[in-house]
Write a protein that holds these residues in place. Sequence first.
Motif, PDB file in Angstrom:
ATOM      1  N   GLY A   1       0.905  -1.392  -0.037  1.00 18.93           N
ATOM      2  CA  GLY A   1       0.049  -0.127   0.082  1.00 18.93           C
ATOM      3  C   GLY A   1       0.913   1.279   0.035  1.00 18.93           C
ATOM      4  O   GLY A   1       2.166   1.262  -0.428  1.00 18.93           O
ATOM      5  N   ALA A   2       0.284   2.484   0.565  1.00 20.76           N
ATOM      6  CA  ALA A   2       1.155   3.695   0.207  1.00 20.76           C
ATOM      7  C   ALA A   2       2.412   3.592   1.262  1.00 20.76           C
ATOM      8  O   ALA A   2       3.315   4.004   0.790  1.00 20.76           O
ATOM      9  CB  ALA A   2       0.360   4.691   0.665  1.00 20.76           C
ATOM     10  N   TRP A   3       2.085   3.033   2.574  1.00 24.08           N
ATOM     11  CA  TRP A   3       3.211   2.959   3.366  1.00 24.08           C
ATOM     12  C   TRP A   3       4.218   1.910   3.199  1.00 24.08           C
ATOM     13  O   TRP A   3       5.588   2.319   3.220  1.00 24.08           O
ATOM     14  CB  TRP A   3       2.638   2.779   4.737  1.00 24.08           C
ATOM     15  CG  TRP A   3       3.635   2.884   6.049  1.00 24.08           C
ATOM     16  CD1 TRP A   3       3.688   2.399   7.266  1.00 24.08           C
ATOM     17  CD2 TRP A   3       4.549   4.202   6.423  1.00 24.08           C
ATOM     18  NE1 TRP A   3       4.617   2.780   8.005  1.00 24.08           N
ATOM     19  CE2 TRP A   3       5.381   4.169   7.483  1.00 24.08           C
ATOM     20  CE3 TRP A   3       4.913   5.135   5.490  1.00 24.08           C
ATOM     21  CZ2 TRP A   3       5.969   4.792   7.849  1.00 24.08           C
ATOM     22  CZ3 TRP A   3       5.867   6.152   5.804  1.00 24.08           C
ATOM     23  CH2 TRP A   3       6.532   5.771   7.116  1.00 24.08           C
TER      24      TRP A   3
ATOM     25  N   PHE B   1       3.582  10.703   7.053  1.00 21.13           N
ATOM     26  CA  PHE B   1       2.488  10.491   5.900  1.00 21.13           C
ATOM     27  C   PHE B   1       3.316   9.802   4.716  1.00 21.13           C
ATOM     28  O   PHE B   1       4.519  10.232   4.304  1.00 21.13           O
ATOM     29  CB  PHE B   1       2.062  11.767   5.276  1.00 21.13           C
ATOM     30  CG  PHE B   1       0.778  12.270   6.254  1.00 21.13           C
ATOM     31  CD1 PHE B   1      -0.121  11.526   6.634  1.00 21.13           C
ATOM     32  CD2 PHE B   1       1.097  13.647   6.534  1.00 21.13           C
ATOM     33  CE1 PHE B   1      -1.014  12.006   7.419  1.00 21.13           C
ATOM     34  CE2 PHE B   1      -0.185  14.298   7.326  1.00 21.13           C
ATOM     35  CZ  PHE B   1      -1.068  13.316   7.884  1.00 21.13           C
ATOM     36  N   ALA B   2       2.896   8.698   4.070  1.00 17.92           N
ATOM     37  CA  ALA B   2       3.520   8.032   3.001  1.00 17.92           C
ATOM     38  C   ALA B   2       4.122   8.709   2.022  1.00 17.92           C
ATOM     39  O   ALA B   2       5.239   8.489   1.472  1.00 17.92           O
ATOM     40  CB  ALA B   2       2.645   7.049   2.700  1.00 17.92           C
ATOM     41  N   ALA B   3       3.145   9.776   1.321  1.00 18.39           N
ATOM     42  CA  ALA B   3       3.452  10.620   0.306  1.00 18.39           C
ATOM     43  C   ALA B   3       4.753  11.399   0.684  1.00 18.39           C
ATOM     44  O   ALA B   3       5.636  11.626  -0.228  1.00 18.39           O
ATOM     45  CB  ALA B   3       2.077  11.314  -0.077  1.00 18.39           C
TER      46      ALA B   3
ATOM     47  N   SER C   1      -8.154   3.055   0.093  1.00 19.39           N
ATOM     48  CA  SER C   1      -7.431   2.991   1.080  1.00 19.39           C
ATOM     49  C   SER C   1      -7.802   2.543   2.707  1.00 19.39           C
ATOM     50  O   SER C   1      -9.025   2.854   2.626  1.00 19.39           O
ATOM     51  CB  SER C   1      -6.611   4.141   1.267  1.00 19.39           C
ATOM     52  OG  SER C   1      -7.362   4.995   1.507  1.00 19.39           O
ATOM     53  N   VAL C   2      -6.923   2.331   3.605  1.00 18.40           N
ATOM     54  CA  VAL C   2      -7.378   1.736   4.832  1.00 18.40           C
ATOM     55  C   VAL C   2      -7.592   3.031   5.710  1.00 18.40           C
ATOM     56  O   VAL C   2      -6.884   3.874   5.794  1.00 18.40           O
ATOM     57  CB  VAL C   2      -6.461   0.991   5.368  1.00 18.40           C
ATOM     58  CG1 VAL C   2      -5.131   1.368   5.593  1.00 18.40           C
ATOM     59  CG2 VAL C   2      -7.239   0.129   6.658  1.00 18.40           C
ATOM     60  N   THR C   3      -8.559   3.039   6.584  1.00 18.91           N
ATOM     61  CA  THR C   3      -8.796   4.058   7.704  1.00 18.91           C
ATOM     62  C   THR C   3      -8.715   3.079   8.981  1.00 18.91           C
ATOM     63  O   THR C   3      -9.847   2.671   9.419  1.00 18.91           O
ATOM     64  CB  THR C   3     -10.162   4.803   7.408  1.00 18.91           C
ATOM     65  OG1 THR C   3     -10.337   5.259   6.125  1.00 18.91           O
ATOM     66  CG2 THR C   3     -10.318   5.847   8.297  1.00 18.91           C
ATOM     67  N   GLU C   4      -7.646   3.070   9.451  1.00 13.64           N
ATOM     68  CA  GLU C   4      -7.393   2.161  10.469  1.00 13.64           C
ATOM     69  C   GLU C   4      -8.185   2.260  11.854  1.00 13.64           C
ATOM     70  O   GLU C   4      -8.537   1.355  12.452  1.00 13.64           O
ATOM     71  CB  GLU C   4      -5.761   1.837  11.020  1.00 13.64           C
ATOM     72  CG  GLU C   4      -5.029   1.344   9.937  1.00 13.64           C
ATOM     73  CD  GLU C   4      -4.980  -0.260  10.107  1.00 13.64           C
ATOM     74  OE1 GLU C   4      -5.940  -0.794  10.579  1.00 13.64           O
ATOM     75  OE2 GLU C   4      -4.139  -0.772   9.768  1.00 13.64           O
ATOM     76  N   GLY C   5      -8.473   3.818  12.146  1.00 10.98           N
ATOM     77  CA  GLY C   5      -8.904   4.021  13.193  1.00 10.98           C
ATOM     78  C   GLY C   5     -10.760   3.458  13.415  1.00 10.98           C
ATOM     79  O   GLY C   5     -11.102   3.176  14.388  1.00 10.98           O
TER      80      GLY C   5
HETATM   81  N1  LIG Z   1      -0.345   5.790   4.440  1.00 11.85           N
HETATM   82  C1  LIG Z   1       0.372   6.360   5.647  1.00 11.85           C
HETATM   83  O1  LIG Z   1       0.777   7.539   5.507  1.00 11.85           O
HETATM   84  C2  LIG Z   1       0.722   5.512   6.674  1.00 11.85           C
HETATM   85  C3  LIG Z   1       1.931   5.983   7.366  1.00 11.85           C
HETATM   86  C4  LIG Z   1       2.003   5.126   8.545  1.00 11.85           C
HETATM   87  C5  LIG Z   1       1.624   4.052   8.968  1.00 11.85           C
HETATM   88  N2  LIG Z   1       0.414   3.620   8.023  1.00 11.85           N
HETATM   89  C6  LIG Z   1      -0.018   2.388   8.414  1.00 11.85           C
HETATM   90  O2  LIG Z   1       0.241   1.335   7.478  1.00 11.85           O
HETATM   91  C7  LIG Z   1      -0.710   0.196   7.317  1.00 11.85           C
HETATM   92  C8  LIG Z   1      -0.928   0.078   5.902  1.00 11.85           C
HETATM   93  O3  LIG Z   1      -1.545   1.205   5.299  1.00 11.85           O
HETATM   94  P1  LIG Z   1      -1.207   1.889   3.968  1.00 11.85           P
HETATM   95  O4  LIG Z   1      -1.526   3.273   3.999  1.00 11.85           O
HETATM   96  O5  LIG Z   1       0.057   1.327   3.335  1.00 11.85           O
HETATM   97  O6  LIG Z   1      -2.418   0.987   3.024  1.00 11.85           O
HETATM   98  P2  LIG Z   1      -3.239   1.838   1.843  1.00 11.85           P
HETATM   99  O7  LIG Z   1      -4.561   2.069   2.291  1.00 11.85           O
HETATM  100  O8  LIG Z   1      -2.231   2.390   1.015  1.00 11.85           O
HETATM  101  O9  LIG Z   1      -3.576   0.374   1.065  1.00 11.85           O
HETATM  102  C9  LIG Z   1      -4.202  -0.583   1.580  1.00 11.85           C
HETATM  103  C10 LIG Z   1      -3.481  -2.011   1.712  1.00 11.85           C
HETATM  104  O10 LIG Z   1      -4.221  -3.040   2.463  1.00 11.85           O
HETATM  105  C11 LIG Z   1      -4.005  -4.142   1.399  1.00 11.85           C
HETATM  106  N3  LIG Z   1      -4.856  -5.243   1.610  1.00 11.85           N
HETATM  107  C12 LIG Z   1      -6.222  -5.010   1.534  1.00 11.85           C
HETATM  108  N4  LIG Z   1      -6.788  -6.244   1.573  1.00 11.85           N
HETATM  109  C13 LIG Z   1      -5.708  -7.132   1.947  1.00 11.85           C
HETATM  110  C14 LIG Z   1      -5.609  -8.402   2.551  1.00 11.85           C
HETATM  111  N5  LIG Z   1      -6.932  -9.296   2.524  1.00 11.85           N
HETATM  112  N6  LIG Z   1      -4.502  -9.075   2.885  1.00 11.85           N
HETATM  113  C15 LIG Z   1      -3.261  -8.460   2.981  1.00 11.85           C
HETATM  114  N7  LIG Z   1      -3.474  -6.882   2.361  1.00 11.85           N
HETATM  115  C16 LIG Z   1      -4.796  -6.299   2.221  1.00 11.85           C
HETATM  116  C17 LIG Z   1      -3.506  -3.670   0.078  1.00 11.85           C
HETATM  117  O11 LIG Z   1      -2.929  -4.598  -0.563  1.00 11.85           O
HETATM  118  C18 LIG Z   1      -2.798  -2.450   0.364  1.00 11.85           C
HETATM  119  O12 LIG Z   1      -1.524  -2.587   0.491  1.00 11.85           O
HETATM  120  C19 LIG Z   1      -1.949   0.929   8.237  1.00 11.85           C
HETATM  121  O13 LIG Z   1      -1.852   0.283   9.379  1.00 11.85           O
HETATM  122  C20 LIG Z   1      -1.799   2.398   8.326  1.00 11.85           C
HETATM  123  O14 LIG Z   1      -1.981   2.602   9.447  1.00 11.85           O
HETATM  124  C21 LIG Z   1       0.166   4.133   6.969  1.00 11.85           C
END
Ligand SMILES: NC(=O)c1ccc[n+]([C@@H]2O[C@H](COP(=O)([O-])OP(=O)(O)OC[C@H]3O[C@@H](n4cnc5c(N)ncnc54)[C@H](O)[C@@H]3O)[C@@H](O)[C@H]2O)c1
Length: 329
Positions: free
Chosen positions: A10-12, A135-137, A274-278
């Motif tokens: 994903g993004a991170w 932030f990933a970006a 994208s994921v909204t973890e909260g």
């Molecule tokens: N994006 C950010 O800025 C950032 C920064 C720090 C931490 N994080 C954390 O990193 C984690 C991943 O977030 P993200 O932003 O990289 O994700 P994202 O929202 O960019 O992408 C969603 C991810 O979920 C994966 N996914 C979906 N269904 C799945 C499944 N069944 N099995 C395995 N993977 C699956 C997708 O392949 C993709 O990699 C989260 O816990 C987030 O809180 C994100």
Amino acid sequence: MQTIGVLGAGAWGTALAATAAKAGRDVRVWALESEVAEALSAGKGNPVYLPGIDLPAMQASSDMSILTSCEAILAVVPAQHARASFEKLAEHLSPGVPVLLCSKGIEKNTLSLMTDVVHETMPKATPAVLSGPSFAADVARGLPTAVTLACADEKLGQTLMQAIGRSAFRPYWSNDLIGAEIGGAVKNVLAIACGIVEGLELGKSAHAALISRGFAEMTRLAVAMGAQQQTLAGLCGLGDLVLTCSSTQSRNMSFGKALGQGRSAEDILAERNSVTEGVATAPALTELAAREGVAMPICYAVHEILAGQKNVDEAMTALLNRPFTHEGL
Ligand SMILES: NC(=O)c1ccc[n+]([C@@H]2O[C@H](COP(=O)([O-])OP(=O)(O)OC[C@H]3O[C@@H](n4cnc5c(N)ncnc54)[C@H](O)[C@@H]3O)[C@@H](O)[C@H]2O)c1
Ligand SMILES: O=P(O)(O)OC[C@H](O)CO
């Protein structure tokens, strides 16, 4: 430590893989989506999760065996997919390999932290935690960032920091894995609350009060679970709380803002890839707080809204009408 595996693109995961590649590491990425793996391998970046950002080419595959001989794994799948992903990863991991947990959430139903999930699915792996305002970006663009890298063994922590750190991506070592995990998970729920306050146009004073009282909630829970209080005052606690609660670049904050503006959770989430973890962490967190005997009224209010037990106005009124009390933790 030269060969670094990344579980999840994903993004991170993509931003971290690019950082490690720029730091000179040999990076191997597992992506769920084959189109993402193909684009990363072809040097075309990640058009699905980080569109428009140039990235170095890296080896990527949707076959998890790509991670087989890696010396460390960065685990970056969303928290609710961690267990199933780790069960598959276990087949490809050598004993003792460090698994650096980079996702920020608590597993629903089991209330497990990501380190618990590692212990249960990959008992021979060595868990560590990466968390902080990032932030990933921003990281993918090479903008300056600092994070907490928590690892029980300081020497291994230093090795991991050397492996993935660079001048624009500065890890700071801590031995407090629980503090780093709780900080990252709780700030996502608090960012939803801050977004609601912004969506309701309640003003910057309310916003600051919420960050401050939210920080008290985060610290209370972490300390009750064995964390060091000072960890929460660092990058993985207050630092990330301030970042995530201050920008709609955060998925959690923008989700909360849309809730505050009157949209339904279902509609907002349906528009996102994208994921909204909260969202998933909120109910787990309130159960965890109850188990630990810790008051977390702001996080609980977010849970009540998401569970349909109160609307945003009712939840806000209930919060504002709590009895006056002392300010300490
Ligand atoms: N994006 C950010 O800025 C950032 C920064 C720090 C931490 N994080 C954390 O990193 C984690 C991943 O977030 P993200 O932003 O990289 O994700 P994202 O929202 O960019 O992408 C969603 C991810 O979920 C994966 N996914 C979906 N269904 C799945 C499944 N069944 N099995 C395995 N993977 C699956 C997708 O392949 C993709 O990699 C989260 O816990 C987030 O809180 C994100
Ligand atoms: O976009 P969010 O809300 O998942 O936040 C991203 C990072 O965790 C910020 O540190």
